[in-house]
Design an enzyme around this catalytic site. Sequence first.
Site, short mmCIF file in Angstrom:
data_model
loop_
_atom_site.label_atom_id
_atom_site.label_comp_id
_atom_site.label_asym_id
_atom_site.label_seq_id
_atom_site.Cartn_x
_atom_site.Cartn_y
_atom_site.Cartn_z
N LYS A 131 0.88 -1.18 0.00
CA LYS A 131 0.00 0.00 0.00
C LYS A 131 0.91 1.22 0.00
CE LYS A 131 -4.09 1.87 2.29
NZ LYS A 131 -3.65 3.24 2.53
N ASP A 133 2.24 4.88 0.18
CA ASP A 133 1.79 6.04 0.95
C ASP A 133 2.05 7.31 0.14
OD1 ASP A 133 0.76 7.49 2.97
OD2 ASP A 133 2.44 7.24 4.34
N TYR A 241 -2.04 0.35 -9.83
CA TYR A 241 -2.46 -0.90 -9.18
C TYR A 241 -3.92 -1.27 -9.43
CZ TYR A 241 -3.69 2.82 -5.91
OH TYR A 241 -4.16 3.98 -5.37
N LYS A 329 -2.67 -2.77 7.75
CA LYS A 329 -1.80 -1.65 8.09
C LYS A 329 -0.55 -2.10 8.87
CE LYS A 329 -3.19 2.21 6.90
NZ LYS A 329 -4.13 3.07 7.47
N CYS A 423 8.49 34.32 27.51
CA CYS A 423 8.73 34.04 26.10
C CYS A 423 10.24 34.02 25.86
CB CYS A 423 8.06 35.11 25.25
SG CYS A 423 8.51 35.02 23.52
N CYS A 426 11.06 37.34 23.48
CA CYS A 426 10.93 38.75 23.90
C CYS A 426 10.90 38.89 25.42
CB CYS A 426 9.67 39.36 23.32
SG CYS A 426 8.17 38.74 24.10
N CYS A 441 2.82 33.55 24.55
CA CYS A 441 3.49 34.81 24.88
C CYS A 441 2.43 35.91 24.85
CB CYS A 441 4.57 35.09 23.85
SG CYS A 441 5.11 36.81 23.85
N CYS A 447 6.22 41.32 20.48
CA CYS A 447 7.16 40.19 20.47
C CYS A 447 7.65 40.03 19.04
CB CYS A 447 6.45 38.93 20.94
SG CYS A 447 7.38 37.42 20.64
S1 IVH Z 1 -6.78 -0.36 -4.10
C1 IVH Z 1 -11.08 -0.30 -4.37
N1 IVH Z 1 -4.19 -0.76 -3.99
O1 IVH Z 1 -4.96 3.39 -0.48
C2 IVH Z 1 -9.66 -0.35 -4.11
N2 IVH Z 1 -5.06 1.22 -3.05
O2 IVH Z 1 -7.21 3.32 1.52
C3 IVH Z 1 -9.11 0.95 -3.73
N3 IVH Z 1 -3.38 2.72 -2.12
O3 IVH Z 1 -7.24 5.54 -2.03
C4 IVH Z 1 -7.70 1.11 -3.83
N4 IVH Z 1 -1.63 1.50 -2.61
O4 IVH Z 1 -4.79 5.83 -2.56
C5 IVH Z 1 -5.21 0.06 -3.67
N5 IVH Z 1 -1.90 -1.22 -4.00
C6 IVH Z 1 -2.92 -0.41 -3.70
C7 IVH Z 1 -2.73 0.83 -3.04
C8 IVH Z 1 -3.84 1.62 -2.73
C9 IVH Z 1 -2.04 2.63 -2.06
C10 IVH Z 1 -4.18 3.83 -1.55
C11 IVH Z 1 -5.14 4.47 -2.52
C12 IVH Z 1 -6.49 4.36 -1.89
C13 IVH Z 1 -6.17 4.10 -0.46
C14 IVH Z 1 -7.27 3.28 0.16
#
Ligand code: IVH
Length: 541
Positions: A131, A133, A241, A329, A423, A426, A441, A447
Amino acid sequence: MSAQRMSHDNTSLTEIEAKQQLEQLALEIAQHDQAYYNHDDPTISDAQYDALRKKNDALEAQFPHLVRPDSPNKRVGSVVSEQFDKIEHKAPMLSLSNAFSSEDIDEFFARIRRFLSLAENTPVEIYGEPKIDGLSFSALFENGKLVHVATRGNGQVGEDITNNMKTIESFPDVLEGDDIPSAIEIRGEVYMSHDDFISLNQAQEAANKKIFANPRNAAAGSLRQLDPSITASRPLKYFVYGIGLLEGYEPSTQQNMVSMLKHWGFDTNEHTRRCSATDEVMAYYDYMNDLRPTLGYDIDGLVYKVNDIALQQRLGNVTRSPRWAIAHKFPAQKAKTLLEEINIQVGRTGALTPVAYLKPVNVGGVMVSRATLHNQDEIARKDIRVGDTVVIQRAGDVIPQVVSVDIQKRPKDTKEFIFPDHCPVCNGHAIRTEGEAVTRCSNGLMCSAQAVEGLKHFVSKDAFDIEGLGQKQVEEFYNDHIIRTPIDIFKLEERDRQNPLISIAHRDGWGVKSVQKLFDAIRARKEIELDRFIYSLGIRF
Ligand code: IVH
């Protein structure tokens, strides 16, 4: 604070108090939403934000007749920025439900089997992916040609970032290879690598420009630029993806679809794996969690998707997330290091914020040398002292935080941190109003920290936005008594004309041409929109 505890607390509130608090919360949450979604610059942690939402929900549950028309619960997802053109997604961009444990994964498989009426131990194949970020996008291609690219926005309508995406070299605007669909929405994530994030921040610091809190914010801030040439100068990358709308092509599995995306010329992630049971999933999860600090970019978990697309379609969605996918997660990334110093920063509103200066340490691939200590109570609660070895944490959000102290490692001579009652800039009285966590402050614009931060705010991008008058210049001009209040900005040209000997053109880094450009920019801002003007005043709340 839990919702339960809050609702208990609320029982002692009068209606008038509840009304006031709801008004205050609506404003505060809207400001944080704005900072997060529209400026990519959150000012509080996710946990603090959640606490505000919970407090609001508990109050609304107890006083339903006081729910405001602008309640945070009536606004869905992110605010769509007013500056970009809007694009409606052909298929909505959904979100994912979260799993945190192997029990959650068991339940994910069980739910799928129940829905499909499969026997208890029938294997269901899932395709696991990191996933990423970053910031999600949707790119529409018709007959192999790029039509437009949009941000997620609120899931239905996003912002047009076509020209910005085109600046990413490896992002094709014509699909390569065969089996080209007549129409396809391709979904993915734009991100910034750790190395690129560090170099960008170094360059920003040298130019006295905004420092990004983390790679995600840097990617978002770089992509959501109205001027694509700025995006072009930022080192962005992406992975795709998934798909939204699809016409004229039918992949059989998630895995096939991803390899097709690669075949058409897109960057796809290599760390994927097929799994059919919870123990396989957990082995993949552990493997990826170990690999995570070496990837060179942030991932905040894994996504498991039912591999068979026909099954995905049968499973469908529950409100806004698919039944066929779940996000697993990862915990926040932590590291231990030495707390060398606690410094107090004074902000525009006079708030005294303690900041931990750390021996630089690598937290999940990113070097961290500062962390927020929030306020006086946080330092006392965790008993954080200079000289301590502290655990710091970097989640996908905001600034790194000090989580706890390793008491075993505490040297003998440490002292409790005494929060200043004056502070540090100042020397004015620092006052903490009862019921508030922040110490401020009391010297207002007397200040210099508040005055100069106020001026920086006045010229900032969403306020007067004066080209050539950035944070660094404001600081220098303030220190040299050239600009002390906003009015001085508009008297600058006259001052220069009347005193040619001390013209700005004689200053380091300035010349006749750049000074003339600055004066032109200031003159161009003598009239601005009312909303910018009000914002520039920086009125609290
Ligand atoms: S699938 C219906 N695959 O995670 C499926 N999402 O919490 C929806 N994201 O908005 C997304 N890597 O921005 C999918 N390999 C991945 C992902 C991914 C990052 C993000 C994406 C989505 C959010 C969902």
